[in-house]
Design a protein around this motif. Sequence first.
Motif, mmCIF file in Angstrom:
data_model
loop_
_atom_site.group_PDB
_atom_site.id
_atom_site.type_symbol
_atom_site.label_atom_id
_atom_site.label_comp_id
_atom_site.label_asym_id
_atom_site.label_seq_id
_atom_site.Cartn_x
_atom_site.Cartn_y
_atom_site.Cartn_z
ATOM 1 N N ALA A 125 54.924 37.926 23.557
ATOM 2 C CA ALA A 125 54.063 36.942 22.898
ATOM 3 C C ALA A 125 52.826 37.643 22.350
ATOM 4 N N ASN A 126 52.410 37.256 21.159
ATOM 5 C CA ASN A 126 51.257 37.906 20.517
ATOM 6 C C ASN A 126 50.506 36.890 19.666
ATOM 7 N N PRO A 127 49.874 35.898 20.298
ATOM 8 C CA PRO A 127 49.238 34.815 19.525
ATOM 9 C C PRO A 127 47.985 35.235 18.772
ATOM 10 N N THR A 313 53.375 25.143 25.567
ATOM 11 C CA THR A 313 53.867 26.401 25.025
ATOM 12 C C THR A 313 53.090 27.568 25.623
ATOM 13 N N ASP A 315 52.047 30.221 23.961
ATOM 14 C CA ASP A 315 50.944 30.593 23.076
ATOM 15 C C ASP A 315 49.708 29.737 23.331
ATOM 16 N N ASP A 316 49.898 28.447 23.566
ATOM 17 C CA ASP A 316 48.753 27.582 23.863
ATOM 18 C C ASP A 316 48.061 28.029 25.144
ATOM 19 N N ARG A 319 46.060 31.283 24.577
ATOM 20 C CA ARG A 319 44.843 31.065 23.784
ATOM 21 C C ARG A 319 43.733 30.389 24.595
#
Length: 470
Positions: A125-127, A313, A315-316, A319
């Motif tokens: 993952a790489n948000p 998710t 990513d959420d 962040r």
Amino acid sequence: MRKSALFNRLAVLPLALISVFAQAAEETEATLNAYAAGYVAGFTCSATFNGNKNAEQIREHELGGIYPLIAERVEQLTAEVNQQHKWVRVKYDNGARERISVWRPKLGCVDLPVGATLEAERHLANPFATSPTPAPDSGAPWQLDETPLTEAQQQALAAVVEQAFSKHYGAGARTSAVIVATPEHLLAERYLEGFTPETAQRTWSVAKSIGASVIGAAAYQRLLEVSEPAALANWSHPADPRAAITLENLLHMASGLDSNQAGNRTDRVYMGGGLVSDTATETALEVTPGERWKYANNDTMLALRTLRERFATLDDYLRFPFVALLDKIGMQHTYLETDWQGDFILSSQVWTTARDLARLGVLHLNNGVWHGEQLLPEDWLAYISSEAPAQPPTGSPGYGAQWWLYNERFPELPDDTIAARGNRGQFLVIIPSRNLIVVRRGYDFAGQAGFNEHDFTRDVLRALATKTAQ
């Protein structure tokens, strides 16, 4: 024994809970070799791309004076650093195997598991892939060109800071940064040669208090309640007694879970490429949740895992700490590292600067308010500063919610003193009654007396109480 000598001894004892490694189950040679290679890959990656350090600094500071378990093996290994694509590879077992660590913006370096190749990078993952390079530290919120101290106070404080960069506070002490601050002023700031306000280094267990702050931000947004069961999916079977573990139990280091003889030994996650979900969530109960205090990295990792399972998710989730907390208070040179499936390892693997730690201290002194915006619950400082029902043994500081408490056990410090404390001499000390923050960063040598933050903080307070020129 004189009282001062007694309290000097007591102030040193808790470091055993953080940085002295008890005998663990015997690892195989293959595992130890993999750990050593993972340690070199991970620390070289993080120090290079989070901390902007050169190879000489990394060899001296990050890879020197470390765990006896792997120290000799680490000395024999060489890292391959790819500056363009920001990864580090270390070959071991005569080149037959390799360990790889890959850097991502804001998330720092992630250690791939044993057997993984660079092909695995595309699955991470790489948000924050498009995030800009952090700007130079502005010095906000402090008034850098002013000081409220008298000349006598400045001289006395400078003398104490000078001692911090010697062996005065510990034979194995090796200081890299010191900050003494209020919310308005940096009263003192000094760095080891080659370090700057933008030089990040690993927090080790100071990360636990950062993790608690992330939980606080989530509590303020009503994403969770500390009194509620952690309710992890892995504990959801109707017959599973771990369903009784609350988030508060985890914050108090009172989960009751089996964390081996030394709860600070989580080598498989820290340098073996293991997962939080393969280790911390799998352990069984030893005692009733809340009954026993035991310092355990897993409890912190599980607290953050509890938060992760509140998000739809990955990513959420990744962040959230930055959007809700770190970016808002200007912690732009702070990196929260994860395992390769995206769980924050907020028991240790944060890289940050002395100023960014001081900013977190300012937020707490301001009761969770930054520039008029409430980020933490108004009573969060009181909550983390309250004694947990189960406490560490006598001779140690007390424990709140992922923060250590220098209460009446230590009469040379104000009773409301709290501290985030980490291996190799990382400290963030907050004294609300004095409106004061003390930060010390270091690379203390394993097996030697580390930096005594109690005595240093006491001496800082004495310097600030100076009335006339010495």
